[in-house]
Scaffold this active site. Structure first.
Site, PDB file in Angstrom:
ATOM      1  N   CYS A   1     -47.970  43.726 103.452  1.00 35.20           N
ATOM      2  CA  CYS A   1     -47.671  45.116 103.098  1.00 35.20           C
ATOM      3  C   CYS A   1     -47.472  45.252 101.583  1.00 35.20           C
ATOM      4  CB  CYS A   1     -46.485  45.600 103.936  1.00 35.20           C
ATOM      5  SG  CYS A   1     -46.523  47.372 104.216  1.00 35.20           S
TER       6      CYS A   1
ATOM      7  N   GLU B   1     -43.596  39.833 110.536  1.00 38.73           N
ATOM      8  CA  GLU B   1     -42.297  39.199 110.819  1.00 38.73           C
ATOM      9  C   GLU B   1     -41.454  40.028 111.786  1.00 38.73           C
ATOM     10  OE1 GLU B   1     -42.979  41.060 108.321  1.00 38.73           O
ATOM     11  OE2 GLU B   1     -41.205  42.161 107.642  1.00 38.73           O
TER      12      GLU B   1
ATOM     13  N   HIS C   1     -46.358  44.370 109.050  1.00 38.10           N
ATOM     14  CA  HIS C   1     -45.192  43.470 108.958  1.00 38.10           C
ATOM     15  C   HIS C   1     -45.236  42.460 110.107  1.00 38.10           C
ATOM     16  CE1 HIS C   1     -42.326  45.252 105.923  1.00 38.10           C
ATOM     17  NE2 HIS C   1     -43.250  46.199 106.000  1.00 38.10           N
TER      18      HIS C   1
HETATM   19  N1  GLN Z   1     -45.246  51.507 100.466  1.00 38.23           N
HETATM   20  C1  GLN Z   1     -44.690  50.268 100.017  1.00 38.23           C
HETATM   21  C2  GLN Z   1     -45.155  49.936  98.615  1.00 38.23           C
HETATM   22  O1  GLN Z   1     -45.836  50.654  98.016  1.00 38.23           O
HETATM   23  C3  GLN Z   1     -45.060  49.139 100.955  1.00 38.23           C
HETATM   24  C4  GLN Z   1     -44.380  49.326 102.268  1.00 38.23           C
HETATM   25  C5  GLN Z   1     -44.009  48.075 102.957  1.00 38.23           C
HETATM   26  O2  GLN Z   1     -44.078  46.976 102.399  1.00 38.23           O
HETATM   27  N2  GLN Z   1     -43.578  48.202 104.177  1.00 38.23           N
HETATM   28  O3  GLN Z   1     -44.838  48.919  98.113  1.00 38.23           O
END
Ligand code: GLN
Length: 190
Positions: free
Chosen positions: A78, A174, A172
């Site tokens: 992410c 995890e 995610h």
């Molecule tokens: N939107 C977040 C970012 O720009 C990422 C979101 C996340 O890691 N769950 O870093």
């Protein structure tokens, strides 16, 4: 094998637990000497702009760039995927991208936190059972370069990919309690 989790901000704790569950020595990484001590690294989800600033503040940008260039296996989840990408759209101008995974990604492309969702993914590398993927303010991968292998898609868009030893997913892993992706990342030949 020692596997680090960057623990400056974001979702490090459950990654550390998942790594320990698959038999790795899991270590939180907050300083250059801790980075030097690990064999591979997970960049967790969180807020990529904040993680980027904290990497700068903790003197980790150059050491991390050098480790990635030196072939350390790294998995960005992410926000972590955004840090590894070549291009980030809708980011901050000063946010750091290591350019290790040749993708273009758009931040927050599914909308705000309230639009979080989970979806079953077919990932051939993990076997036939679908992987439950949890998306929280996730980016969308809008382009993949020729050297990027797409391991899973959702609605046609890449959500898990790798370029050699650099892995990225927009969800995610995890959070689902399914350890297969952590196991695969740890078991890949060094
Ligand atoms: N939107 C977040 C970012 O720009 C990422 C979101 C996340 O890691 N769950 O870093």
């Amino acid at each position: 094998m020692k596997v680090g989790v960057l623990a400056l901000q974001g979702a490090a704790g459950l990654h550390l637990a998942a790594l320990a569950s698959v038999g790795a020595a899991a270590l939180a990484v907050r300083r250059p000497d801790e980075l030097a001590d690990v064999d591979r690294l997970i960049l967790p989800g969180g807020e990529s702009t904040t993680i980027s600033m904290l990497l700068e503040a903790n003197g980790l940008v150059q050491p991390l760039a050098e480790r990635i260039a030196g072939g350390m296996a790294v998995l960005g989840t992410c926000a972590g995927l955004l840090l590894l990408a070549t291009d980030v759209a809708d980011g901050r101008d000063d946010q750091r991208c290591f350019g290790a995974l040749d993708i273009s990604a758009r931040r927050n492309a599914y909308g705000p936190q309230s639009e979080s969702f989970e979806a079953p993914l077919q990932v051939a590398a993990l076997g036939p059972a679908p992987l439950t993927a949890i998306f929280i303010r996730s980016p969308v991968v809008e382009r993949t370069g020729p050297d990027v292998e797409v391991l899973a898609r959702l609605d046609g868009r890449p959500v898990l990919c790798r370029q050699g030893r650099v892995w990225g997913c927009t969800f995610h892993p995890e959070l689902s309690g399914d350890l297969r992706l952590h196991r695969l990342f740890c078991e890949e030949a060094p």
